[in-house]
Motif scaffolding. Structure first.
Motif, PDB file in Angstrom:
ATOM      1  N   LYS A 141       0.834  -1.206   0.000  1.00  0.00           N
ATOM      2  CA  LYS A 141       0.000   0.000   0.000  1.00  0.00           C
ATOM      3  C   LYS A 141       0.865   1.251   0.000  1.00  0.00           C
ATOM      4  N   SER A 142       1.929   1.255   0.832  1.00  0.00           N
ATOM      5  CA  SER A 142       2.775   2.438   0.932  1.00  0.00           C
ATOM      6  C   SER A 142       3.600   2.667  -0.330  1.00  0.00           C
ATOM      7  N   ARG A 143       3.968   1.569  -1.008  1.00  0.00           N
ATOM      8  CA  ARG A 143       4.825   1.696  -2.185  1.00  0.00           C
ATOM      9  C   ARG A 143       4.046   1.900  -3.479  1.00  0.00           C
ATOM     10  N   THR A 144       2.857   1.311  -3.565  1.00  0.00           N
ATOM     11  CA  THR A 144       2.125   1.324  -4.833  1.00  0.00           C
ATOM     12  C   THR A 144       0.739   1.964  -4.745  1.00  0.00           C
ATOM     13  N   GLY A 145       0.208   2.087  -3.534  1.00  0.00           N
ATOM     14  CA  GLY A 145      -1.145   2.585  -3.379  1.00  0.00           C
ATOM     15  C   GLY A 145      -2.218   1.530  -3.573  1.00  0.00           C
ATOM     16  N   GLN A 146      -1.804   0.290  -3.889  1.00  0.00           N
ATOM     17  CA  GLN A 146      -2.763  -0.789  -4.152  1.00  0.00           C
ATOM     18  C   GLN A 146      -3.128  -1.532  -2.866  1.00  0.00           C
ATOM     19  N   ASP A 147      -4.380  -1.940  -2.763  1.00  0.00           N
ATOM     20  CA  ASP A 147      -4.847  -2.705  -1.606  1.00  0.00           C
ATOM     21  C   ASP A 147      -4.651  -4.197  -1.831  1.00  0.00           C
ATOM     22  N   VAL A 148      -4.284  -4.912  -0.762  1.00  0.00           N
ATOM     23  CA  VAL A 148      -4.170  -6.362  -0.780  1.00  0.00           C
ATOM     24  C   VAL A 148      -5.011  -6.913   0.368  1.00  0.00           C
ATOM     25  N   ALA A 149      -5.966  -7.768   0.069  1.00  0.00           N
ATOM     26  CA  ALA A 149      -6.792  -8.393   1.106  1.00  0.00           C
ATOM     27  C   ALA A 149      -6.026  -9.555   1.730  1.00  0.00           C
ATOM     28  N   THR A 150      -6.140  -9.741   3.056  1.00  0.00           N
ATOM     29  CA  THR A 150      -5.354 -10.764   3.751  1.00  0.00           C
ATOM     30  C   THR A 150      -6.247 -11.733   4.516  1.00  0.00           C
ATOM     31  N   TYR A 151      -5.709 -12.955   4.694  1.00  0.00           N
ATOM     32  CA  TYR A 151      -6.465 -14.024   5.345  1.00  0.00           C
ATOM     33  C   TYR A 151      -5.502 -14.932   6.106  1.00  0.00           C
ATOM     34  N   GLU A 152      -6.046 -15.623   7.095  1.00  0.00           N
ATOM     35  CA  GLU A 152      -5.306 -16.684   7.797  1.00  0.00           C
ATOM     36  C   GLU A 152      -5.783 -18.031   7.275  1.00  0.00           C
ATOM     37  N   ILE A 153      -4.843 -18.892   6.878  1.00  0.00           N
ATOM     38  CA  ILE A 153      -5.205 -20.207   6.330  1.00  0.00           C
ATOM     39  C   ILE A 153      -4.084 -21.205   6.592  1.00  0.00           C
ATOM     40  N   ASP A 154      -4.463 -22.427   6.885  1.00  0.00           N
ATOM     41  CA  ASP A 154      -3.512 -23.542   6.921  1.00  0.00           C
ATOM     42  C   ASP A 154      -3.619 -24.230   5.569  1.00  0.00           C
ATOM     43  N   ALA A 155      -2.576 -24.088   4.749  1.00  0.00           N
ATOM     44  CA  ALA A 155      -2.629 -24.580   3.370  1.00  0.00           C
ATOM     45  C   ALA A 155      -2.745 -26.093   3.286  1.00  0.00           C
ATOM     46  N   GLU A 156      -2.476 -26.799   4.379  1.00  0.00           N
ATOM     47  CA  GLU A 156      -2.599 -28.259   4.363  1.00  0.00           C
ATOM     48  C   GLU A 156      -4.010 -28.720   4.690  1.00  0.00           C
ATOM     49  N   GLU A 157      -4.879 -27.803   5.083  1.00  0.00           N
ATOM     50  CA  GLU A 157      -6.276 -28.119   5.373  1.00  0.00           C
ATOM     51  C   GLU A 157      -7.097 -27.885   4.104  1.00  0.00           C
ATOM     52  N   VAL A 158      -7.292 -28.950   3.329  1.00  0.00           N
ATOM     53  CA  VAL A 158      -7.921 -28.814   2.010  1.00  0.00           C
ATOM     54  C   VAL A 158      -9.328 -28.223   2.085  1.00  0.00           C
ATOM     55  N   PRO A 159     -10.215 -28.688   2.989  1.00  0.00           N
ATOM     56  CA  PRO A 159     -11.557 -28.083   3.028  1.00  0.00           C
ATOM     57  C   PRO A 159     -11.530 -26.577   3.286  1.00  0.00           C
ATOM     58  N   ALA A 160     -10.642 -26.140   4.184  1.00  0.00           N
ATOM     59  CA  ALA A 160     -10.535 -24.704   4.464  1.00  0.00           C
ATOM     60  C   ALA A 160     -10.015 -23.949   3.244  1.00  0.00           C
TER      61      ALA A 160
END
Length: 403
Positions: A48-67
């Motif tokens: 955001k500070s460098r480009t002005g673009q927004d990035v949405a963030t999330y918490e995820i365990d990549a090994e949990e396939v259903p999640a």
């Protein structure tokens, strides 16, 4: 204009997301998820500070396939970019198949309990992705990734056949630490301590880890000791270049790195088998990785340059006999940090991850199934390397390498 989901929040991910945000005409909607959301938030704030673009963030365990499936269905991305750990490749591919979205990564699958990284686990997904009408692109980093594209560009423009190939990976940077790895410590040390293998006369030749050493004078870096190692692009290059007589991978290491690694191995700190400590099982290498400096923290102190490329010998495309070409990129650690807040090792992997994603999203690379970089037209990728911070140079050498 496309929505993209990036998994992982290390240095490579930081670079890739910064570069995606700098190309908003392709990456219009960026989402970032990892096990630790605060790391994602930190990257998003920097972007955001460098480009002005927004990035949405999330918490995820990549090994949990259903999640993972639920998150993908919520975001509805055109592409999932896996910049997490190699152990997580297959669960993320499973989630992509179930959710109906294409996939890209930078490193091939490696089981947690064995230091063995090979493509066959992911190649086995080809029919499933093909039947689903989806594309999976493997190894869109630098090595693997750019090194394979370099090779195929030489095959397309300079050499009718490639008889011998040497991949040379030099990091001439100095981060000021007594011992630190420039990418994920656990993956780095597993690679370095594994037996070396190279392709010769139709078979794999195995030698002890770090047993074969050569000295090479790298442009803008100087003379460095480089060691014969196994690296995953050798497997795909041997598959897609059947004329290869010999293919080798070399990586530079300083004397201090070798000294520290030797001691750590001797006392068992690089082991991947569980050790019982205070009533619980721990993996020594994972504990070591936890106490070593994080690669993403090294950018502000690292100075010097990387020099990564390939030397190929074969029959010239113009019929003028056997020729040898050297094609490489030189990247400055301080320049990379100024642009993205990360050192050049992360930069040289994160930029190709962005470019591979752009190739898929713009349709310049397309297909149904699982693909390696060698199967794609190198030209548009090479053009984007020049335009986005990794310019390359090619020279004709006097003859084949003598080492």
């Amino acid at each position: 204009m496309s929505t993209i989901l990036v998994i992982g929040a290390g240095g490579v991910s930081s670079v890739a997301v910064h570069k995606m945000a700098m190309n908003a005409d392709i990456f219009s909607d960026i989402h970032l998820a990892s096990r630790t959301r605060s790391k994602c938030d930190s990257i998003a704030a920097s972007v955001k500070s460098r480009t002005g673009q927004d990035v949405a963030t999330y918490e995820i365990d990549a090994e949990e396939v259903p999640a993972m499936v639920n998150l993908i269905r919520k975001i509805k991305p055109s592409l999932v970019v896996n910049l997490a750990l190699p152990y997580q490749d297959l669960p993320i591919m499973d989630a992509c198949l179930e959710a109906g979205v294409s996939y890209l990564d930078t490193a091939n699958y490696e089981p947690k309990d064995e230091a063995k990284f090979e493509y066959h686990w992911q190649w086995a997904y080809h029919d499933r992705f093909k039947e689903a009408g989806l594309m999976a692109l493997l190894g869109s980093g630098f090595d693997p990734g750019v090194t394979s594209v370099f090779t195929m560009w030489l095959k397309k423009h300079k050499l009718k056949t490639i008889r011998q190939l040497d991949i040379l990976d030099c990091n001439g940077g100095d981060h000021g630490q007594a011992f630190a790895t420039n990418f994920n410590p656990e993956i780095n040390i597993r690679e370095v301590t594994a037996p070396a293998r190279h392709w010769e006369n139709g078979a794999w030749v195995e030698t002890p880890a770090m047993a074969v050493k050569q000295t090479f004078d790298f442009d803008q870096v100087g003379e460095k000791n480089m060691y014969l190692m196994y690296h995953e692009e050798l497997e795909s290059l041997a598959k897609f270049l059947p004329e290869l007589e010999r293919a080798r991978f070399w990586m530079t290491f300083g004397d201090e790195y070798i000294k520290h690694l030797t001691v750590l191995q001797a006392v068992g700190m690089t082991g991947i088998e569980p050790v019982r400590y205070q009533g619980r099982d721990i993996i020594p290498l994972q504990f070591l990785a936890a106490v070593l400096p994080k690669p993403e923290t090294l950018g502000s102190t690292t100075k010097g340059k990387t020099n990564i490329g390939v030397i190929a010998t074969g029959e010239a495309l113009d019929g003028s006999g056997e020729k040898t070409f050297y094609i490489n990129n030189i990247c400055d650690h301080e320049d990379a940090f100024e642009e993205t807040g990360n050192q050049a090792v992360s930069y040289t992997t994160g930029v190709p991850a962005m470019i591979g994603s752009a190739m898929m999203l713009t349709g310049k690379w397309s297909g149904e199934g699982v693909f390696n970089m060698e199967q794609m037209d190198p030209d548009p990728f090479m053009d984007m390397l020049n335009a986005h911070g990794l310019p390359w140079n090619v020279v004709e050498m006097d003859g084949p390498v003598s080492f």
